[in-house]
Structures are given as structure tokens and as C-alpha cells.
Design a protein around this motif. Structure first.
Motif, short mmCIF file in Angstrom:
data_model
loop_
_atom_site.label_atom_id
_atom_site.label_comp_id
_atom_site.label_asym_id
_atom_site.label_seq_id
_atom_site.Cartn_x
_atom_site.Cartn_y
_atom_site.Cartn_z
N GLY A 273 0.83 -1.42 -0.23
CA GLY A 273 -0.04 -0.10 -0.65
C GLY A 273 0.85 1.43 0.20
N PRO A 276 2.74 3.61 -4.41
CA PRO A 276 2.66 4.23 -4.96
C PRO A 276 2.64 5.73 -4.35
N SER A 299 -2.81 7.15 -12.77
CA SER A 299 -3.63 5.99 -11.72
C SER A 299 -3.60 4.91 -11.94
N ALA A 300 -3.25 4.43 -12.81
CA ALA A 300 -3.95 3.05 -13.18
C ALA A 300 -1.29 2.81 -13.01
N ASN A 303 -1.06 1.89 -9.70
CA ASN A 303 -2.36 1.26 -8.92
C ASN A 303 -1.78 -0.35 -9.32
N ARG A 306 0.81 -1.16 -7.42
CA ARG A 306 0.95 -1.22 -5.69
C ARG A 306 0.31 -3.05 -5.75
N LEU A 307 -0.87 -3.03 -6.88
CA LEU A 307 -0.65 -5.03 -6.71
C LEU A 307 0.77 -5.64 -7.24
N VAL A 335 0.08 2.14 -17.24
CA VAL A 335 -0.37 0.69 -17.01
C VAL A 335 0.39 0.06 -18.16
#
Length: 419
Positions: A273, A276, A299-300, A303, A306-307, A335
Motif C-alpha cells: 500500500g 505508489p 493512476s492506473a 495501481n 501497488r498490486l 499501465v
């Protein structure tokens, strides 16, 4: 006129450049190696440095990096190189050199380059990245507190599960502003009392203990014996356990001294978490230092970071951010850019052997399944030649036939003794 420092281990080149530059009205300082160059730079503060790449103690690029990381690159530096080191000279411009001269140096080229370099305004060095920049990350805020608490009680601090960039970020966090910084990993020359005197009150840093050569290990021992005398803090790091140093021939007493007090980096894989925020701050730092083009994350993309599980921990994250900034085709990192980097790394990583279905069977059934695979393999390799299969498996022909029949392997019309 200007004061110019010429650093070259060849006396003939030093004398030639000195005569030419003196005729132009400049004051010329000469240094035959990196040690002499450090001394001249410290005492005389030259307006320009002409720096050779190959030198007997510390190479020119390492010296350039040393000045850059210590905030001492306050004057323009022009690299000098032979034909075989042009690529290195070009690379040096990324570190902080403003130009390079190829040997043999033509007179007009020298004068034009010096004139241009003296007009060059050197930007004040930007502060290094520290954990202070990550104040919004509870993970790194706690790490900073642990580092400061440990460093306050010991002159020797070992960073466990760390190396390279993340280790330097931690060590820079402990550095008092405007105090010296000496990287023991970059020098191939013997450490001297004079060097320690100049570093007094500062940080001695080693990015990865496993990469130190024999001479650098001696430098480390020399420094350890004088830390308190010169009020020095040694911060050393390694991704490998300290026991691995002993296995490579390090003195056990030295290893024990290094491991008395240590701080372990938190596992990034358990705190994705925070990724980012960390990635964005690292990217901003790289852009501000002109190490990468101006970039920002979508933003993508954040994310996707983060994953990711980050099996390579901090080293993987920092390297990924830099590679994304250098390889992205647009100002905004998408992304798809992230997936392209991470999926390619995953495909390059060694893959574990697939679990065989027999592992989930009772022992008797598993043994029979293995034997069936075993004999099918040899029958296929030897194209059914029973003589060669018997030799490979170490069974007599009669026993082999009986075993194959027992396993339900249909022999059909296999070749017998054809070679």
C-alpha cells in the motif's frame, strides 16, 4: 584568467597542457592521480578541472561520482580519454562532466573546449534523497526512527537486507547537512589518515559489503580503528547475511564487529500500500536531478505497482521506477509501460519445476507412476531398442520385459538389437 587543474598520470600530457594553458594566461595546477586531485580541489578550488579517465589509484569517473555525491562538483569538469574510453567519457557527462576531449588532444579543440567550459555555469548540487522525503509513508517514517535511534548509540551500523540505492538513502538520512561523505566502495587506493581527517564528522558508506575487494577490506579495517578519533559514522549494507562474508574468507572478528548493531529494512512485499507514494517520490527525485526525462505516473500505473508482489524488494522497486522513466515513450507512464517492464522481468526469472501429479498420490501408486514415466522416457530416447534401454536402466532383458508388462506398457513391435 582562470585557475585550471589538470589531472593525468602521464607526465608528458601534464607538461604539454600546462605549457599551452599557461601561454593563454591561465594558472595551471597539476595532479598525477586522484589523491593529488582531491587535495588540489580542496585547497585551491580550481575554476575548471581537466580529468583523465584512467589513473593508477581511482579512475576519473569514480572520482567524478565521488565529488558529485559529496556536493563537491562546484566547478566544470572536462574528461580526457583515449580512443578506447570514449564511451566512458560520454557516460561521464551523465554523472556531471560537461564535455570530453579525445587524446591525442588537438590544440584548437583544447582551447575551444576550455573557453566554453569556463563560461559554463555549474548548478548548485541538489540535496541527496533521504527518508525525510517519505514522511507520509508510515513504513519509512518508522524506519527513519529506528535508524536514528541505532546510530545514536553506535559508530558502526549494518543495514540488513539492503544494498545499492536504498542503502544510500538510509545512510544519507543519518548524514548531518554539509558534513563529509566518503564512499569506501568506490576507492581502489589505500585509505590514508589525511582522507579520514577530511571526512571527520561525516559518514563512511559501503553500499554492499559483498562487493569489496581485498584492498577495500583493508581500508575498512583501517577506518574501523579510527572512527571515534575522527567522529565518523560507518554505515555498511548487504543483501546477504553476514555469515556469507566469512564463507568468502573475511576475518571472523571483522564480521562480528560489523554485525554488532543492525537495522533490517522492512519487507516491501508486506506493505504494498505504500508503494505508489514511494514510487512517485523516487520518480520526482530522479527528474529533479536530471537523471531521467520529465515523467509522471498515471493512476492506473501506480495501481499496477501497488498490486505487484515485489519479490526483489527495494532493489527491484527502485530499479523499476528508473527503467520506467527511461523507457516510457510519453510524459505520463502508463499501465502498459508498467506491465511491459514487470512482465518481462517475470518471464526472465527462473521458474520452479512443475509439481508432478504423483506427489499427491499414495507412495505405492506414486512409485508406479514414476516408473512408468521413467521407462517411457528411455523407450522414447532409445526408439524402442531394448538392448540400449536395458543398458541405460541397468536391468537384464528378461527383467526389463517383465517390468514393462507389469506397468502396462505396450511394447508392440519394438526394435530389438538394431544399433
Amino acid at each position: 584568467m582562470a585557475q585550471i587543474l589538470v589531472v593525468d598520470d602521464e607526465m608528458g600530457i601534464r607538461e604539454l597542457l600546462s605549457e599551452i594553458l599557461a601561454d593563454e594566461g591561465h594558472t595551471v595546477l597539476l595532479a598525477e592521480n586522484a589523491a593529488a586531485a582531491r587535495k588540489s580541489r580542496s585547497e585551491k578550488r580550481p575554476d575548471l578541472v581537466l580529468l583523465d579517465i584512467w589513473m593508477p589509484d581511482t579512475d576519473g569517473i569514480s572520482l567524478l561520482k565521488e565529488w558529485s555525491t559529496a556536493g563537491l562538483l562546484t566547478m566544470p569538469v572536462v574528461m580526457m580519454s583515449g580512443h578506447g574510453t570514449i564511451d566512458s567519457a560520454v557516460e561521464a557527462t551523465r554523472v556531471g562532466a560537461i564535455d570530453f576531449l579525445e587524446k591525442p588532444i588537438a590544440l584548437q579543440k583544447l582551447l575551444a573546449t576550455v573557453k566554453k567550459a569556463l563560461k559554463h555555469e555549474v548548478s548548485p548540487p541538489k540535496p541527496p534523497l533521504t527518508l525525510d522525503a517519505f514522511a507520509r509513508s508510515p513504513l519509512l517514517k518508522d524506519l527513519k526512527k529506528r535508524l536514528e535511534q541505532a546510530a545514536a548509540k553506535t559508530p558502526v551500523l549494518f543495514l540488513k537486507s539492503a544494498s545499492g540505492s536504498i542503502a544510500e538513502i538510509c545512510a544519507r538520512t543519518l548524514q548531518t547537512p554539509k558534513t563529509p561523505w566518503l564512499d569506501l566502495s568506490t576507492s581502489s587506493a589505500p585509505l590514508t589518515q589525511e582522507m579520514l581527517e577530511k571526512a571527520a564528522g561525516g559518514i563512511l558508506f559501503i553500499a554492499d559489503l559483498m562487493l569489496l575487494g581485498k584492498l577495500q577490506q583493508k581500508n575498512l579495517v583501517y577506518a574501523l580503528e579510527r572512527l571515534e578519533k575522527y567522529n565518523l559514522q560507518l554505515v555498511a549494507a548487504s543483501n546477504r547475511p553476514l555469515s556469507a562474508l566469512g564463507e568468502t574468507g573475511w576475518d571472523p572478528l571483522l564480521v562480528a564487529r560489523l554485525g554488532e548493531v543492525w537495522v533490517a529494512l522492512p519487507l516491501l512485499s508486506g506493505h504494498t500500500g505504500d508503494v505508489p507514494e514511494i514510487a512517485s517520490l523516487v520518480l520526482t527525485h530522479l527528474v529533479e536531478r536530471n537523471e531521467v526525462p520529465s515523467r509522471q505516473f498515471s493512476s492506473a500505473a501506480l495501481n499496477a505497482l501497488r498490486l505487484h508482489h515485489w519479490p526483489g524488494e527495494w532493489v527491484e522497486l527502485l530499479a523499476t521506477v528508473k527503467n520506467l522513466a527511461l523507457s516510457a515513450l510519453e510524459d505520463e507512464i502508463s499501465v502498459d509501460d508498467v506491465d511491459g517492464i514487470l512482465l518481462r522481468e517475470a518471464s526472465d526469472a527462473p521458474r520452479p519445476a512443475p509439481a508432478l501429479p504423483m506427489f499427491n498420490q499414495p507412495l505405492r501408486d506414486a512409485r508406479e507412476a514414476f516408473e512408468r514415466l521413467y521407462f517411457e522416457h528411455h523407450l522414447k530416447c532409445e526408439r524402442g531398442n531394448m538392448t540400449r534401454v536395458a543398458d541405460k536402466t541397468g536391468l537384464e532383458r528378461t527383467h526389463l520385459y517383465r517390468k514393462l508388462k507389469q506397468l502396462g506398457l505396450n511394447l508392440g513391435r519394438r526394435s530389438e538389437d538394431q544399433e
